[in-house]
Design a protein around this motif. Structure first.
Motif, PDB file in Angstrom:
ATOM      1  N   LEU A 212       0.833  -1.205   0.000  1.00  0.00           N
ATOM      2  CA  LEU A 212       0.000   0.000   0.000  1.00  0.00           C
ATOM      3  C   LEU A 212       0.867   1.254   0.000  1.00  0.00           C
ATOM      4  O   LEU A 212       0.567   2.235  -0.694  1.00  0.00           O
ATOM      5  CB  LEU A 212      -0.925  -0.007   1.215  1.00  0.00           C
ATOM      6  CG  LEU A 212      -2.121  -0.977   1.182  1.00  0.00           C
ATOM      7  CD1 LEU A 212      -2.887  -0.917   2.496  1.00  0.00           C
ATOM      8  CD2 LEU A 212      -3.044  -0.656   0.010  1.00  0.00           C
ATOM      9  N   ALA A 213       1.940   1.220   0.786  1.00  0.00           N
ATOM     10  CA  ALA A 213       2.839   2.374   0.842  1.00  0.00           C
ATOM     11  C   ALA A 213       3.534   2.588  -0.499  1.00  0.00           C
ATOM     12  O   ALA A 213       3.664   3.722  -0.981  1.00  0.00           O
ATOM     13  CB  ALA A 213       3.869   2.182   1.943  1.00  0.00           C
ATOM     14  N   LEU A 214       3.965   1.503  -1.135  1.00  0.00           N
ATOM     15  CA  LEU A 214       4.639   1.604  -2.429  1.00  0.00           C
ATOM     16  C   LEU A 214       3.690   2.059  -3.535  1.00  0.00           C
ATOM     17  O   LEU A 214       4.096   2.782  -4.447  1.00  0.00           O
ATOM     18  CB  LEU A 214       5.264   0.262  -2.803  1.00  0.00           C
ATOM     19  CG  LEU A 214       6.434  -0.210  -1.933  1.00  0.00           C
ATOM     20  CD1 LEU A 214       6.787  -1.657  -2.253  1.00  0.00           C
ATOM     21  CD2 LEU A 214       7.650   0.685  -2.136  1.00  0.00           C
ATOM     22  N   ASP A 215       2.441   1.647  -3.454  1.00  0.00           N
ATOM     23  CA  ASP A 215       1.462   2.031  -4.476  1.00  0.00           C
ATOM     24  C   ASP A 215       1.177   3.527  -4.472  1.00  0.00           C
ATOM     25  O   ASP A 215       0.623   4.057  -5.445  1.00  0.00           O
ATOM     26  CB  ASP A 215       0.144   1.256  -4.275  1.00  0.00           C
ATOM     27  CG  ASP A 215       0.262  -0.199  -4.701  1.00  0.00           C
ATOM     28  OD1 ASP A 215       1.161  -0.499  -5.518  1.00  0.00           O
ATOM     29  OD2 ASP A 215      -0.529  -1.030  -4.226  1.00  0.00           O
ATOM     30  N   GLY A 216       1.543   4.226  -3.390  1.00  0.00           N
ATOM     31  CA  GLY A 216       1.306   5.664  -3.323  1.00  0.00           C
ATOM     32  C   GLY A 216       2.374   6.499  -4.015  1.00  0.00           C
ATOM     33  O   GLY A 216       2.228   7.720  -4.132  1.00  0.00           O
ATOM     34  N   LEU A 217       3.452   5.856  -4.508  1.00  0.00           N
ATOM     35  CA  LEU A 217       4.538   6.601  -5.150  1.00  0.00           C
ATOM     36  C   LEU A 217       4.091   7.385  -6.382  1.00  0.00           C
ATOM     37  O   LEU A 217       4.520   8.535  -6.566  1.00  0.00           O
ATOM     38  CB  LEU A 217       5.682   5.650  -5.514  1.00  0.00           C
ATOM     39  CG  LEU A 217       6.620   5.264  -4.378  1.00  0.00           C
ATOM     40  CD1 LEU A 217       7.647   4.255  -4.852  1.00  0.00           C
ATOM     41  CD2 LEU A 217       7.313   6.491  -3.805  1.00  0.00           C
ATOM     42  N   PRO A 218       3.252   6.818  -7.273  1.00  0.00           N
ATOM     43  CA  PRO A 218       2.819   7.611  -8.443  1.00  0.00           C
ATOM     44  C   PRO A 218       2.113   8.912  -8.053  1.00  0.00           C
ATOM     45  O   PRO A 218       2.282   9.936  -8.724  1.00  0.00           O
ATOM     46  CB  PRO A 218       1.882   6.658  -9.191  1.00  0.00           C
ATOM     47  CG  PRO A 218       2.362   5.288  -8.809  1.00  0.00           C
ATOM     48  CD  PRO A 218       2.791   5.417  -7.386  1.00  0.00           C
ATOM     49  N   ASN A 219       1.327   8.874  -6.975  1.00  0.00           N
ATOM     50  CA  ASN A 219       0.662  10.104  -6.520  1.00  0.00           C
ATOM     51  C   ASN A 219       1.687  11.142  -6.068  1.00  0.00           C
ATOM     52  O   ASN A 219       1.529  12.345  -6.333  1.00  0.00           O
ATOM     53  CB  ASN A 219      -0.303   9.787  -5.376  1.00  0.00           C
ATOM     54  CG  ASN A 219      -1.471   8.940  -5.812  1.00  0.00           C
ATOM     55  OD1 ASN A 219      -1.899   9.023  -6.968  1.00  0.00           O
ATOM     56  ND2 ASN A 219      -1.989   8.124  -4.912  1.00  0.00           N
ATOM     57  N   ALA A 220       2.733  10.667  -5.401  1.00  0.00           N
ATOM     58  CA  ALA A 220       3.790  11.592  -4.959  1.00  0.00           C
ATOM     59  C   ALA A 220       4.489  12.217  -6.159  1.00  0.00           C
ATOM     60  O   ALA A 220       4.780  13.419  -6.170  1.00  0.00           O
ATOM     61  CB  ALA A 220       4.798  10.842  -4.086  1.00  0.00           C
ATOM     62  N   GLN A 221       4.732  11.418  -7.192  1.00  0.00           N
ATOM     63  CA  GLN A 221       5.407  11.955  -8.372  1.00  0.00           C
ATOM     64  C   GLN A 221       4.515  12.930  -9.131  1.00  0.00           C
ATOM     65  O   GLN A 221       5.016  13.893  -9.725  1.00  0.00           O
ATOM     66  CB  GLN A 221       5.871  10.817  -9.278  1.00  0.00           C
ATOM     67  CG  GLN A 221       7.002  10.009  -8.666  1.00  0.00           C
ATOM     68  CD  GLN A 221       7.613   9.016  -9.634  1.00  0.00           C
ATOM     69  OE1 GLN A 221       7.138   8.837 -10.743  1.00  0.00           O
ATOM     70  NE2 GLN A 221       8.676   8.353  -9.199  1.00  0.00           N
ATOM     71  N   ASN A 222       3.223  12.696  -9.126  1.00  0.00           N
ATOM     72  CA  ASN A 222       2.306  13.670  -9.734  1.00  0.00           C
ATOM     73  C   ASN A 222       2.374  15.008  -9.005  1.00  0.00           C
ATOM     74  O   ASN A 222       2.326  16.075  -9.625  1.00  0.00           O
ATOM     75  CB  ASN A 222       0.872  13.129  -9.717  1.00  0.00           C
ATOM     76  CG  ASN A 222       0.662  11.998 -10.708  1.00  0.00           C
ATOM     77  OD1 ASN A 222       1.386  11.895 -11.702  1.00  0.00           O
ATOM     78  ND2 ASN A 222      -0.308  11.141 -10.442  1.00  0.00           N
ATOM     79  N   HIS A 223       2.484  14.926  -7.681  1.00  0.00           N
ATOM     80  CA  HIS A 223       2.629  16.156  -6.896  1.00  0.00           C
ATOM     81  C   HIS A 223       3.953  16.842  -7.201  1.00  0.00           C
ATOM     82  O   HIS A 223       4.011  18.073  -7.335  1.00  0.00           O
ATOM     83  CB  HIS A 223       2.529  15.829  -5.408  1.00  0.00           C
ATOM     84  CG  HIS A 223       2.716  17.013  -4.512  1.00  0.00           C
ATOM     85  ND1 HIS A 223       1.967  18.160  -4.620  1.00  0.00           N
ATOM     86  CD2 HIS A 223       3.609  17.242  -3.499  1.00  0.00           C
ATOM     87  CE1 HIS A 223       2.360  19.041  -3.714  1.00  0.00           C
ATOM     88  NE2 HIS A 223       3.356  18.509  -3.030  1.00  0.00           N
ATOM     89  N   HIS A 224       5.016  16.051  -7.349  1.00  0.00           N
ATOM     90  CA  HIS A 224       6.327  16.618  -7.678  1.00  0.00           C
ATOM     91  C   HIS A 224       6.303  17.266  -9.064  1.00  0.00           C
ATOM     92  O   HIS A 224       6.988  18.276  -9.284  1.00  0.00           O
ATOM     93  CB  HIS A 224       7.395  15.534  -7.629  1.00  0.00           C
ATOM     94  CG  HIS A 224       7.600  14.969  -6.257  1.00  0.00           C
ATOM     95  ND1 HIS A 224       8.369  13.850  -5.996  1.00  0.00           N
ATOM     96  CD2 HIS A 224       7.127  15.383  -5.041  1.00  0.00           C
ATOM     97  CE1 HIS A 224       8.362  13.601  -4.697  1.00  0.00           C
ATOM     98  NE2 HIS A 224       7.610  14.509  -4.101  1.00  0.00           N
TER      99      HIS A 224
END
Length: 329
Positions: A212-224
């Motif tokens: 679940l934690a790893l699946d949130g990486l794309p959202n973080a990159q969208n924010h970046h």
């Protein structure tokens, strides 16, 4: 007391399993699926590149390492400084020099105007640095301190759960081998089976949390990505304001007229009348209706050195095969 003994036993089993894996003695190592391994690689990549981006943007905004260190220390102690940057220092130096030379002289008054302009440039540069730090660097740092640190923690916990599972399976396997030789009580074999089931459940639970934690990486990159857009917007505004300020100075000191640029001479061209096949390495094969640049036209009245516009191949062609543009003669 029993809890402490059990925890100590778990740590010993985990350390033993880890050592055997490092020495190549453990053969049954629980493997993650390919998709999960890919997510782990993505996390490593995100962490490494985010750290490098922060470092390089810091260098871009403040090239002086001593100044960066001072800014870092002041930030840690939550202290603000009104220290002038190098652009403001240059502006102040120009103003002081202009006043000393005399504001009534042309050189002195021009120095003052240039100094005041550089002080303005220094101010907007500070604004650019501030917006870049808040809009881009700070979100990336927050990502490393928050989400990435959490992912690292969950991955570490998952690795411990995997070691516990593999250690329990190894123990179960040994007990089964001994039970076949009637050397192990049934209760001990049942206990090892229960340990495996417990370790399997803990591993699967932690695997789910980590995923679940790893699946949130794309959202973080969208924010970046959004923060990167903000950085470029801030940089564009900074340069636009700089141009406006410099254009104003340009007018104030009497340089409003554009400075003429020496125009580069245009190449003479020619159109090939007929196909020509080169007879030696000094000549150039050309096709009818092809346009070429004239390199040399004065050494030989019967031959002209030309260059193809695309390939840049050059060589001699008979003058009779050329229709030379007379407008540039």
């Amino acid at each position: 007391m029993n809890f402490n003994l059990k925890a100590a036993g778990t740590l010993i089993s985990r350390a033993k399993q880890f050592t055997e894996e490092k020495l190549g003695q453990a053969t049954d190592r629980t493997a993650y699926d390919d998709n999960f391994d890919h997510l782990l690689l993505d996390a490593d990549r995100a962490k490494a590149w985010t750290e490098r981006l922060i470092s390089n943007v810091s260098i871009f905004l403040q090239p002086n390492p001593n100044e960066r260190l001072e800014d870092f220390i002041l930030t840690k102690f939550d202290q603000k400084t009104n220290k002038q940057n190098i652009v403001e220092q240059l502006g102040q130096c120009m103003v002081e020099a202009g006043n000393d030379f005399g504001s009534s002289t042309q050189y002195g008054s021009t120095l003052i105007k240039c100094g005041q302009t550089h002080q303005k440039l220094g101010h907007i540069y500070k604004d650019f640095i501030q917006s870049s730090v808040m809009g881009y660097m700070q979100p990336l740092k927050s990502f490393l301190e928050g989400e990435m640190k959490s992912i690292t923690k969950e991955r570490r916990t998952l690795e411990m759960r995997r070691l516990d599972l593999d250690a329990a399976r190894s123990k179960q396997k040994k007990n089964k081998m001994l039970s076949r030789n009637n050397n192990t009580p049934v209760a001990m074999a049942d206990s090892s089976d229960a340990d495996v089931r417990h370790a399997q459940a803990e591993f699967e639970r932690q695997y789910h949390i980590t995923r679940l934690a790893l699946d949130g990486l794309p959202n973080a990159q969208n924010h970046h990505l959004s923060c990167l857009f903000d950085l470029i917007e801030s940089e564009l505004q900074y340069h636009q304001k700089s141009v406006q300020i410099l254009e104003e100075l340009h007018r104030k000191i009497g340089l409003s007229k554009s400075i003429p640029h020496a125009s580069s001479p245009r190449l003479r061209t020619a159109i090939i009348k007929f196909d020509y096949e080169a007879l030696d390495s000094n000549e150039l094969s050309v096709l009818a209706k092809e346009t070429v640049n004239i390199i040399s036209d004065g050494d030989d009245s019967d031959w002209v050195t030309v260059e193809k516009q695309l390939s840049k191949q050059h060589g001699r062609v008979p003058r009779a095969y050329l229709q030379i543009d007379a407008s540039l003669s």
